[in-house]
Design an enzyme around this catalytic site. Sequence first.
Site, PDB file in Angstrom:
ATOM      1  N   TYR A  15       6.977  33.612  11.953  1.00  0.00           N
ATOM      2  CA  TYR A  15       7.017  34.701  11.778  1.00  0.00           C
ATOM      3  C   TYR A  15       8.901  35.031  10.979  1.00  0.00           C
ATOM      4  O   TYR A  15       9.369  34.215  11.675  1.00  0.00           O
ATOM      5  CB  TYR A  15       7.337  35.916  12.526  1.00  0.00           C
ATOM      6  CG  TYR A  15       5.633  36.191  11.920  1.00  0.00           C
ATOM      7  CD1 TYR A  15       5.419  37.940  11.180  1.00  0.00           C
ATOM      8  CD2 TYR A  15       4.607  35.876  13.033  1.00  0.00           C
ATOM      9  CE1 TYR A  15       4.787  37.728  10.841  1.00  0.00           C
ATOM     10  CE2 TYR A  15       2.840  37.251  12.631  1.00  0.00           C
ATOM     11  CZ  TYR A  15       2.912  37.661  11.944  1.00  0.00           C
ATOM     12  OH  TYR A  15       2.442  38.579  11.678  1.00  0.00           O
ATOM     13  N   GLU A  28      10.374  37.661   9.473  1.00  0.00           N
ATOM     14  CA  GLU A  28      10.150  39.156   8.986  1.00  0.00           C
ATOM     15  C   GLU A  28      12.018  39.590   9.329  1.00  0.00           C
ATOM     16  O   GLU A  28      12.947  39.163  10.860  1.00  0.00           O
ATOM     17  CB  GLU A  28       9.695  40.450  10.668  1.00  0.00           C
ATOM     18  CG  GLU A  28       8.740  39.947  10.462  1.00  0.00           C
ATOM     19  CD  GLU A  28       7.324  41.009  10.382  1.00  0.00           C
ATOM     20  OE1 GLU A  28       8.034  41.420  12.347  1.00  0.00           O
ATOM     21  OE2 GLU A  28       7.157  41.562  10.207  1.00  0.00           O
ATOM     22  N   ASP A  40       9.749  45.191 -15.682  1.00  0.00           N
ATOM     23  CA  ASP A  40       9.777  44.355 -15.406  1.00  0.00           C
ATOM     24  C   ASP A  40       9.025  43.492 -15.644  1.00  0.00           C
ATOM     25  O   ASP A  40       8.239  43.246 -17.178  1.00  0.00           O
ATOM     26  CB  ASP A  40       7.806  45.332 -14.780  1.00  0.00           C
ATOM     27  CG  ASP A  40       6.856  44.762 -14.208  1.00  0.00           C
ATOM     28  OD1 ASP A  40       6.382  43.280 -14.122  1.00  0.00           O
ATOM     29  OD2 ASP A  40       5.394  44.856 -13.392  1.00  0.00           O
ATOM     30  N   THR A  91       6.694  39.121 -11.555  1.00  0.00           N
ATOM     31  CA  THR A  91       5.692  37.503 -10.383  1.00  0.00           C
ATOM     32  C   THR A  91       6.666  36.848 -10.838  1.00  0.00           C
ATOM     33  O   THR A  91       7.427  35.888 -11.761  1.00  0.00           O
ATOM     34  CB  THR A  91       4.604  37.467 -11.488  1.00  0.00           C
ATOM     35  OG1 THR A  91       5.046  37.178 -12.178  1.00  0.00           O
ATOM     36  CG2 THR A  91       3.879  38.878 -11.160  1.00  0.00           C
ATOM     37  N   LYS A 145       3.408  33.041 -13.493  1.00  0.00           N
ATOM     38  CA  LYS A 145       3.439  33.166 -14.706  1.00  0.00           C
ATOM     39  C   LYS A 145       4.040  32.143 -16.221  1.00  0.00           C
ATOM     40  O   LYS A 145       3.713  31.037 -15.355  1.00  0.00           O
ATOM     41  CB  LYS A 145       3.038  34.280 -15.504  1.00  0.00           C
ATOM     42  CG  LYS A 145       2.508  35.516 -14.645  1.00  0.00           C
ATOM     43  CD  LYS A 145       2.118  36.675 -15.374  1.00  0.00           C
ATOM     44  CE  LYS A 145       1.176  37.950 -14.480  1.00  0.00           C
ATOM     45  NZ  LYS A 145       1.849  37.839 -13.964  1.00  0.00           N
ATOM     46  N   ARG A 194       2.511  31.561  -6.864  1.00  0.00           N
ATOM     47  CA  ARG A 194       2.216  33.000  -6.498  1.00  0.00           C
ATOM     48  C   ARG A 194       3.150  34.135  -6.066  1.00  0.00           C
ATOM     49  O   ARG A 194       2.924  33.682  -4.736  1.00  0.00           O
ATOM     50  CB  ARG A 194       0.646  33.407  -7.045  1.00  0.00           C
ATOM     51  CG  ARG A 194      -0.171  34.149  -6.940  1.00  0.00           C
ATOM     52  CD  ARG A 194      -1.484  34.332  -7.107  1.00  0.00           C
ATOM     53  NE  ARG A 194      -2.045  33.656  -7.484  1.00  0.00           N
ATOM     54  CZ  ARG A 194      -2.287  33.491  -9.071  1.00  0.00           C
ATOM     55  NH1 ARG A 194      -2.085  34.680  -9.317  1.00  0.00           N
ATOM     56  NH2 ARG A 194      -2.861  32.844 -10.110  1.00  0.00           N
TER      57      ARG A 194
HETATM   58  N1  DSN Z   1      -3.467  40.532 -14.187  1.00  0.00           N
HETATM   59  C1  DSN Z   1      -1.952  39.871 -14.445  1.00  0.00           C
HETATM   60  C2  DSN Z   1      -2.257  39.348 -16.236  1.00  0.00           C
HETATM   61  O1  DSN Z   1      -2.701  39.171 -16.186  1.00  0.00           O
HETATM   62  O2  DSN Z   1      -1.257  39.233 -16.492  1.00  0.00           O
HETATM   63  C3  DSN Z   1      -0.640  41.295 -14.989  1.00  0.00           C
HETATM   64  O3  DSN Z   1      -0.306  41.282 -13.299  1.00  0.00           O
END
Ligand code: DSN
Length: 439
Positions: free
Chosen positions: A60, A62, A211, A237, A240, A246
């Site tokens: 933990y 935090e 974003d 994120t 990707k 993730r």
């Molecule tokens: N679910 C994602 C995507 O496939 O683009 C976006 O967060």
Amino acid sequence: MQDPIADTVLAFLRDADPEAAQIIADEADRQETTIELIASENHVSPAVMHAMGTCLTNKYAEGYPGRRYYGGCEHHDHIERLAQDRAKKLFGCEYANVQPHSGAQANTAAFMAMMQPGDTFASLILKDGGHLSHGMKINFSGTFYKPVHYPLHYDKTHDRFEQIDYDAVRAVCQEHKPKVLMCGYSAYPRVIDFAKFREIADEVGALVMADIAHIAGLVAAGVHPSPFPHAHVVTTTTHKTLRGPRGGLIMTNDEELSKKINRALFPGVQGGPLMHIIGAKAIAFGEALKPEFKVYQEQVVRNARALAEALTNHGYRITSGGTDNHLMLVDLTARHADLTGKDAEAWLEQAGLITNKNGIPDDARSPMITSGLRLGTPATTTRGLIEQDMVQIAQWIDRVLSAGLKGEAELATQAATVRDEVRELCIRHPLANGTPVMG
Ligand code: DSN
């Protein structure tokens, strides 16, 4: 899988829990033998993969480095600072919060840092390529804040057909005076003009939030313009195009905003950070700082262009006329009026081609049916595929969809044939669990 550690882990799991191990082994086999065309997915490197399975998960932590609510955080402080420093270097910014569990949580904290409940923000609606956390009614963003949406250009004769209409963005902002102007999308194939968004935001006294979840890897490699210094807050994120674990990330150059973001994320949105994921983020950011990452991202974009062009040659329409980044939206109805995204996704999966149905701008069909497919090249490029492979993939897509339109028997036969050919390509380009084999 060319990853002896993964094999060892699986062998260990077979002893510890054969039932769970078999499911994981089946998924490893699925990933190994299918072509992943979902634009938001990728294959991480062995280093990133295995960092997630370390002792960092047992703690933990935090709080933030140097200010934790638990003892024993010395090494967690080091790894989190390493991740922060690498993120800042990668994106050229002053402050980075590496704790968001996901992009949606990053967006939640960013909203809380910039707005009060009930405040208005402007964004692109989900059905035009936005994201559910950009104002969907049943999401936190549409429940606790007031979204107003700017449209894409729907005029076919306009040279920005199906692209961001900056005049419309300005008009929406001047009418509604949003606190925040959002840009960055989940299904938008064109370059985003961050400077233009800042210019419009400044005119109405709004903050710009970018974003960049989809294009983060391209931005990090300099293959897409950076949102800095234009955006006040940047969220993303990490899994990707960035090819990390993730998770999420929030960045800014503004010290006051960085303090608000930190408070908003913890304790506002989350509790204990996922330290094993933060360790993997540090490693992924380190990989992205290497010159090979730029080579990889350039190939991602070349592959996307090649795939879009090949599909166009087969009679499909690529929305907005093409792609500048890692993804494209395919208007299936141009090939055949009866083709739907729902059928196409299911038929292609039978052949080992993994895609997702997606609405096209102004789509007459529902989100569960759709007239489009969203395709992306980050994962295929990680696998070492190049332009000529994209031409082959486009041909497979067309063979399967044409057969599907003829009937179940034709589909079954053609999908089985393509499935064998896909498997054969996959064997020639084994997943090194993320280590790209370029060219
Ligand atoms: N679910 C994602 C995507 O496939 O683009 C976006 O967060």
